[in-house]
Design a protein around this motif. Structure first.
Motif, mmCIF file in Angstrom:
data_model
loop_
_atom_site.group_PDB
_atom_site.id
_atom_site.type_symbol
_atom_site.label_atom_id
_atom_site.label_comp_id
_atom_site.label_asym_id
_atom_site.label_seq_id
_atom_site.Cartn_x
_atom_site.Cartn_y
_atom_site.Cartn_z
ATOM 1 N N VAL A 152 0.647 -1.133 0.085
ATOM 2 C CA VAL A 152 0.014 -0.020 0.195
ATOM 3 C C VAL A 152 0.795 1.164 -0.026
ATOM 4 C CG1 VAL A 152 -1.771 1.229 1.055
ATOM 5 C CG2 VAL A 152 -1.859 -1.287 1.198
ATOM 6 N N TRP A 153 1.990 1.030 0.743
ATOM 7 C CA TRP A 153 2.705 2.442 0.809
ATOM 8 C C TRP A 153 3.437 2.558 -0.598
ATOM 9 C CZ3 TRP A 153 1.162 4.572 4.874
ATOM 10 C CH2 TRP A 153 0.573 3.685 5.991
ATOM 11 N N ILE A 154 3.916 1.709 -1.136
ATOM 12 C CA ILE A 154 4.666 1.867 -2.514
ATOM 13 C C ILE A 154 3.441 2.720 -3.395
ATOM 14 C CG2 ILE A 154 5.706 1.102 -4.580
ATOM 15 C CD1 ILE A 154 7.164 -0.801 -2.502
ATOM 16 N N TYR A 155 2.394 1.954 -3.514
ATOM 17 C CA TYR A 155 1.083 2.380 -4.313
ATOM 18 C C TYR A 155 1.029 4.011 -4.148
ATOM 19 C CZ TYR A 155 -3.424 3.569 -6.427
ATOM 20 O OH TYR A 155 -4.480 4.004 -6.894
ATOM 21 N N TYR A 156 0.625 4.342 -2.736
ATOM 22 C CA TYR A 156 0.593 5.788 -2.447
ATOM 23 C C TYR A 156 1.605 6.493 -2.555
ATOM 24 C CZ TYR A 156 -4.327 4.292 -1.073
ATOM 25 O OH TYR A 156 -5.866 3.824 -1.119
ATOM 26 N N ALA A 157 2.651 6.172 -2.434
ATOM 27 C CA ALA A 157 3.698 6.995 -2.827
ATOM 28 C C ALA A 157 3.857 7.316 -4.188
ATOM 29 C CB ALA A 157 5.055 6.272 -2.147
ATOM 30 N N ALA A 158 3.722 6.420 -4.952
ATOM 31 C CA ALA A 158 3.698 6.641 -6.443
ATOM 32 C C ALA A 158 2.554 7.479 -6.873
ATOM 33 C CB ALA A 158 3.857 5.281 -7.187
ATOM 34 N N PHE A 159 1.428 7.223 -6.221
ATOM 35 C CA PHE A 159 0.243 8.099 -6.562
ATOM 36 C C PHE A 159 0.452 9.618 -6.296
ATOM 37 C CE2 PHE A 159 -4.115 9.665 -5.923
ATOM 38 C CZ PHE A 159 -4.722 9.699 -7.146
ATOM 39 N N ALA A 160 0.942 9.650 -5.046
ATOM 40 C CA ALA A 160 1.261 11.012 -4.476
ATOM 41 C C ALA A 160 2.204 11.874 -5.106
ATOM 42 C CB ALA A 160 1.589 10.845 -3.248
ATOM 43 N N LEU A 161 3.462 11.137 -5.824
ATOM 44 C CA LEU A 161 4.324 11.821 -6.565
ATOM 45 C C LEU A 161 3.905 12.141 -7.798
ATOM 46 C CD1 LEU A 161 7.496 9.569 -5.497
ATOM 47 C CD2 LEU A 161 6.752 12.079 -4.871
#
Length: 128
Positions: free
Chosen positions: A90-99
């Motif tokens: 989840v953390w990688i997904y949301y980090a990529a989405f936020a970036l």
């Protein structure tokens, strides 16, 4: 080239992570939403990269490219099963989405403004 590579890497990372999370969700609408919005922001950022100023926020975009490449490599490492905690994450997904959202916002901020044609003319006014 770097202006197109960063949003593509971030979108690919988010889509791969969303597809991996489908096994746990079993909800097609959630996964489609998790895939649609990163793709939308990536297309928006790539489109605005062609229209915007070349030098605006260049260092930040380069940093986003490096972080996007790191997230993509972490996703591939997790996907291959070397570190199973990295896929699906989840953390990688949301980090990529936020970036991706930051990338699109910087591209919007870097586009030149339209010139206004409201300047007063030297001739007589049509109302007067």
């Amino acid at each position: 080239m770097t202006s197109l590579l960063a949003p593509l890497l971030l979108a690919a990372t988010a889509v791969i992570q969303a597809l991996g999370r489908y096994e746990y969700h079993q909800n097609g609408i959630t996964v489609v939403g998790q895939m649609l919005f990163p793709i939308f922001f990536a297309v928006l950022a790539a489109f605005l990269a062609r229209r915007g100023d070349r030098g605006s926020f260049g260092t930040v975009h380069l940093g986003l490219l490096v972080i996007g490449a790191v997230l993509f490599v972490l996703t591939l490492v997790g996907w291959n099963g070397t570190v199973p905690q990295l896929y699906p994450s989840v953390w990688i997904y949301y980090a990529a989405f936020a970036l991706l959202a930051v990338q699109a916002a910087l591209r919007i901020a870097g586009t030149p403004r339209r010139r206004r044609e409201d300047a007063p003319s030297e001739g007589p006014s049509p109302r007067g």
